[in-house]
Write an enzyme that holds these catalytic residues in place. Structure first.
Site, PDB file in Angstrom:
ATOM      1  N   LYS A 110      -1.890   2.823  -6.206  1.00  0.00           N
ATOM      2  CA  LYS A 110      -2.007   1.320  -5.871  1.00  0.00           C
ATOM      3  C   LYS A 110      -1.156   0.362  -6.118  1.00  0.00           C
ATOM      4  O   LYS A 110      -0.905  -0.802  -5.794  1.00  0.00           O
ATOM      5  CB  LYS A 110      -3.396   0.959  -6.565  1.00  0.00           C
ATOM      6  CG  LYS A 110      -4.641   1.601  -5.950  1.00  0.00           C
ATOM      7  CD  LYS A 110      -6.084   1.185  -6.712  1.00  0.00           C
ATOM      8  CE  LYS A 110      -7.040   1.862  -5.871  1.00  0.00           C
ATOM      9  NZ  LYS A 110      -7.141   3.310  -6.012  1.00  0.00           N
TER      10      LYS A 110
HETATM   11  C1  LIG Z   1      -8.022   4.383  -5.143  1.00  0.00           C
HETATM   12  C2  LIG Z   1      -7.705   5.655  -5.299  1.00  0.00           C
HETATM   13  C3  LIG Z   1      -8.057   6.578  -4.547  1.00  0.00           C
HETATM   14  C4  LIG Z   1      -8.539   6.246  -3.131  1.00  0.00           C
HETATM   15  O1  LIG Z   1      -7.747   5.369  -2.024  1.00  0.00           O
HETATM   16  P1  LIG Z   1      -8.432   4.622  -1.132  1.00  0.00           P
HETATM   17  O2  LIG Z   1      -7.553   3.899  -0.536  1.00  0.00           O
HETATM   18  O3  LIG Z   1      -9.565   3.800  -1.704  1.00  0.00           O
HETATM   19  O4  LIG Z   1      -9.026   5.550  -0.191  1.00  0.00           O
HETATM   20  C5  LIG Z   1      -7.488   7.874  -4.594  1.00  0.00           C
HETATM   21  N1  LIG Z   1      -6.864   8.395  -5.674  1.00  0.00           N
HETATM   22  C6  LIG Z   1      -6.480   7.255  -6.818  1.00  0.00           C
HETATM   23  C7  LIG Z   1      -5.938   7.722  -7.914  1.00  0.00           C
HETATM   24  C8  LIG Z   1      -7.120   6.198  -6.763  1.00  0.00           C
HETATM   25  O5  LIG Z   1      -6.821   5.232  -7.640  1.00  0.00           O
END
Ligand SMILES: *Cc1c(COP(=O)(O)O)cnc(C)c1O
Length: 461
Positions: A110
């Site tokens: 993120k």
């Molecule tokens: C948020 C997250 C996901 C999922 O990503 P999306 O964009 O919501 O599908 C997968 N792995 C981790 C470690 C995350 O923080």
């Protein structure tokens, strides 16, 4: 480039306005009016670019109202906080390509989007002479990435609610050890759902929302998707051999944000054979791809908690394309969902879905077993989210097509699951060393809307 809503009733707006709008005011999600198609010579010319140069080339196709120099500067600033020179390097272990997306300040993918969004918000607010109070709820990863995205920014305050004692210890510390005066952590005595409901009700309180210029950082912001499109190109250029041949991307999925970015890259002309949608036991999206069954279930807690989601907010963006860009069909599907509990698809639509996606749901036993066996075979430690994608790729990609597995978090963030799998704590990267000893600041409050509202009123600027 103008932006339209999946629900079809807003007047098209430019990129900068789309970023500030977040969720479309008609309740839909914003999308570019067209997705640019790239020819082979453009792709060839992009092969050797640095991550930042590539980001500029991709983003400037969509951010046409940003001056080039400003966009370049925002990109350079955003990725200067990453600890790897390549930003999102690809490593090859035992025939599997792992796209490491966790070299940002909070060790999860993120950061790639939220480092950029924080700088972009600061820039746009300054230009408009405005300020923003970001309010959000988190079960772990989004909160810390958002806090690191906006810490120390002049015209932004951030309030993040997390359920007291219910995130992993490291996740809580990553948030509460950020002492910048514009950062406010609230530990609510309640569950993540309580936190989320309080945040929703604050956004529905329109006078409050206006007075304090409330802003959101959830994954529905187009700028987040856009920033994530870049690493699909970057990884393709590192792996495809010969140039122009197809690859599969395996994406551990929760809100459909990350995999939707891959879908955009594919539509732009990146040679992607299939997008592999990997889920944990919260498998509504896997059921959709494999059986055409999109019906809501209950959320169950797993060892990959950032994917414990039923209603994927970005899925609507994909449905818009699946429904041939017909907003009436999107409105119809979502109007019926709360009462029907499901969306139905025609055989022709399902044939198109399966042309683009493959999918598998991976359970907890398989996840732990994958971390364990992958470590035994390669010495490399997967985090539980990444392990879901690796397991799915090993099961489904057997025709020799290169599989690029997105590594969405550093294993040290989810040490408990890793210990269960390999019997020892994964080595901590520098940013986590001694984090338990750092000073921290956090307000403990009841999960009560009025107390939390009063706290925000006191601290907001
Ligand atoms: C948020 C997250 C996901 C999922 O990503 P999306 O964009 O919501 O599908 C997968 N792995 C981790 C470690 C995350 O923080």
């Amino acid at each position: 480039m103008n932006y339209i809503s999946t629900r079809g009733t807003i007047t098209p707006i430019g990129f900068k306005d789309a970023v500030m709008m977040g969720l479309a005011t008609d309740g839909g999600l914003l999308l570019p009016e067209t997705i640019p198609a790239l020819d082979r010579s453009t792709l060839e010319a992009w092969r050797t670019l640095s991550y930042q140069e590539l980001a500029f080339n991709v983003m400037s196709l969509f951010a046409t109202d940003m001056p080039a120099g400003d966009l370049k500067r925002l990109i350079d600033t955003s990725y200067a906080t990453f600890t790897h020179a390549e930003i999102t390097p690809v490593v090859k272990k035992d025939g599997v390509h792992i796209l490491e997306l966790f070299h940002g300040p909070t060790l999860a993918f993120k950061d790639v989007a939220l480092q950029f969004l924080g700088n972009l918000f600061e820039y746009l607010l300054k230009e408009r002479g405005e300020r923003m109070n970001i309010v959000g709820a988190t079960s772990g990863d989004t909160g810390s990435a958002a806090i690191y995205g906006v810490r120390g920014k002049e015209n932004i305050n951030i309030f993040i609610l997390h359920p007291h004692g219910k995130t992993s210890p490291v996740q809580a510390l990553q948030m509460t050890t950020v002492l910048d005066p514009n950062v406010h952590n609230i530990a609510a005595r309640g569950t993540f759902d309580d936190c989320q409901n309080i945040v929703k009700s604050l956004f529905n309180d329109l006078p409050f929302k206006e007075r304090y210029a409330l802003g959101a950082v959830n994954s529905i912001n187009w700028a987040r998707v856009l920033a994530q499109v870049v690493y699909y190109f970057y990884a393709y250029f590192r792996v495809a051999e010969p140039f122009g041949s197809e690859v599969v991307f395996s994406v551990p999925t929760g809100n459909f944000g990350d995999i939707f970015a891959g879908y955009v890259a594919k539509r732009m002309g990146l040679p992607v054979q299939k997008l592999l949608l990997a889920t944990n036991e919260n498998n509504i999206l896997a059921r959709f791809v494999t059986e055409g069954d999109y019906s809501l279930g209950d959320v169950v807690p797993t060892v990959s908690p950032s994917m414990d989601i039923q209603l994927a907010s970005n899925f609507e963006r994909y449905l818009f394309y699946l429904f041939d860009e017909d907003p009436a069909r999107v409105c119809q599907a979502f109007a019926a969902l709360p009462t029907k509990g499901r969306i139905d698809f025609s055989p022709a639509e399902m044939a198109r879905v399966r042309d683009e996606f493959i999918s598998r749901s991976v359970n907890e036993t398989e996840t732990i077993e994958t971390i364990s066996s992958f470590h035994a075979e390669t010495g490399y430690i997967l985090d539980p989210h990444t392990a879901v994608g690796v397991k799915a790729a090993r099961e489904l990609v057997t025709d020799g097509t290169p599989a690029i597995c997105l590594a969405t978090a550093h294993p040290a963030k989810f040490a408990e699951a890793v210990v269960r799998a390999v019997g020892f704590e994964p080595p901590r990267p520098a940013s986590l060393e001694g984090i338990e000893q750092l000073p921290s600041r956090c307000q403990l409050l009841d999960a009560d809307r009025d107390s939390i509202k009063a706290f925000i009123e006191e601290k907001a600027r």
